[in-house]
Design a protein around this motif. Structure first.
Motif, short mmCIF file in Angstrom:
data_model
loop_
_atom_site.label_atom_id
_atom_site.label_comp_id
_atom_site.label_asym_id
_atom_site.label_seq_id
_atom_site.Cartn_x
_atom_site.Cartn_y
_atom_site.Cartn_z
N SER A 25 0.80 -1.22 0.00
CA SER A 25 0.00 0.00 0.00
C SER A 25 0.84 1.28 0.00
CB SER A 25 -0.94 0.01 1.21
OG SER A 25 -0.20 0.23 2.39
N GLU A 27 0.02 3.74 1.78
CA GLU A 27 0.02 4.17 3.17
C GLU A 27 1.23 3.64 3.93
OE1 GLU A 27 -4.13 4.44 1.63
OE2 GLU A 27 -2.65 2.83 1.60
N SER A 129 -1.70 3.77 8.18
CA SER A 129 -3.13 3.58 8.38
C SER A 129 -3.85 3.78 7.07
CB SER A 129 -3.66 4.58 9.41
OG SER A 129 -5.06 4.52 9.46
N HIS A 130 -4.75 2.88 6.74
CA HIS A 130 -5.55 3.02 5.52
C HIS A 130 -6.66 4.03 5.72
CE1 HIS A 130 -3.78 -0.24 3.18
NE2 HIS A 130 -3.69 -0.90 4.32
N TYR A 132 -9.58 3.49 7.24
CA TYR A 132 -10.91 2.90 7.12
C TYR A 132 -11.84 3.47 8.19
CZ TYR A 132 -8.81 -0.81 4.24
OH TYR A 132 -8.16 -1.51 3.28
N SER A 142 -8.28 -4.12 11.30
CA SER A 142 -7.28 -3.07 11.20
C SER A 142 -6.00 -3.57 11.83
CB SER A 142 -7.76 -1.81 11.91
OG SER A 142 -6.71 -0.89 12.05
N LYS A 159 -0.77 8.48 9.32
CA LYS A 159 -1.82 8.59 8.32
C LYS A 159 -1.33 9.43 7.16
CE LYS A 159 -6.14 8.86 9.16
NZ LYS A 159 -7.49 9.23 9.58
#
Length: 167
Positions: A25, A27, A129-130, A132, A142, A159
């Protein structure tokens, strides 16, 4: 929960061991770049890059059979993905004076990451952190939330700012 001695040990300290969780990702790569850019790393520090790849056990299901050839192909694919993730992470770390170690582990990212934390005993964990919401986090889980509750070291969740937001 971290006490004051945990933070004073990090502030201006040398010889820190910082575990950074990486995956495919944006992130996670942003969190790694954040660590490299903002933790004032020096040559006594060590960044431990940890990538958790999914285990192939339990794949398949009723009416769905994976042949040994397919399992071998999946393993090779996962090896290539893991190597690509680590190469991207190495590139991000290339300008840092810190030492870099790599760990590729198999299994659910939450459990595998906490197991590495237990074995390695880093000063702290940096994880992306995605972002969500509650609904997605409930169903998808998570990794960062799990680590906050189960890690025995301080956890820094980074983030990635949304495009157009002020940093």
């Amino acid at each position: 929960m971290a006490d004051q001695s945990d933070f004073s040990r990090m502030e201006g300290a040398t010889g820190r061991r910082i575990l950074v969780a990486v995956d495919e990702s944006e992130e996670s790569m942003y969190a790694l770049k954040w660590a490299v850019d903002f933790l004032h790393l020096d040559s006594t520090d060590t960044l431990i890059l940890c990538y958790s790849r999914k285990a192939n056990e339990g794949l398949g299901g009723p009416g769905f059979v994976l042949t040994p050839d397919v399992l071998i192909a999946l393993e090779k694919y996962q090896d290539r993905v893991g190597e690509a993730v680590m190469q991207k992470a190495r590139d991000i770390c290339s300008g840092s004076p810190a030492n870099v170690e790599e760990k590729i582990v198999k299994g659910d990212a939450r459990d595998a990451l906490c197991e590495v934390l237990r074995k390695v005993g880093p000063d702290f964990l940096v994880i992306g952190s995605h972002g969500y919401g509650t609904f997605k986090r409930t169903f998808l889980g998570s990794v960062s939330d799990y680590c906050v509750h189960h890690a025995k070291c301080p956890v820094m969740i980074v983030k990635k700012p949304h495009v157009g937001s002020q940093a």
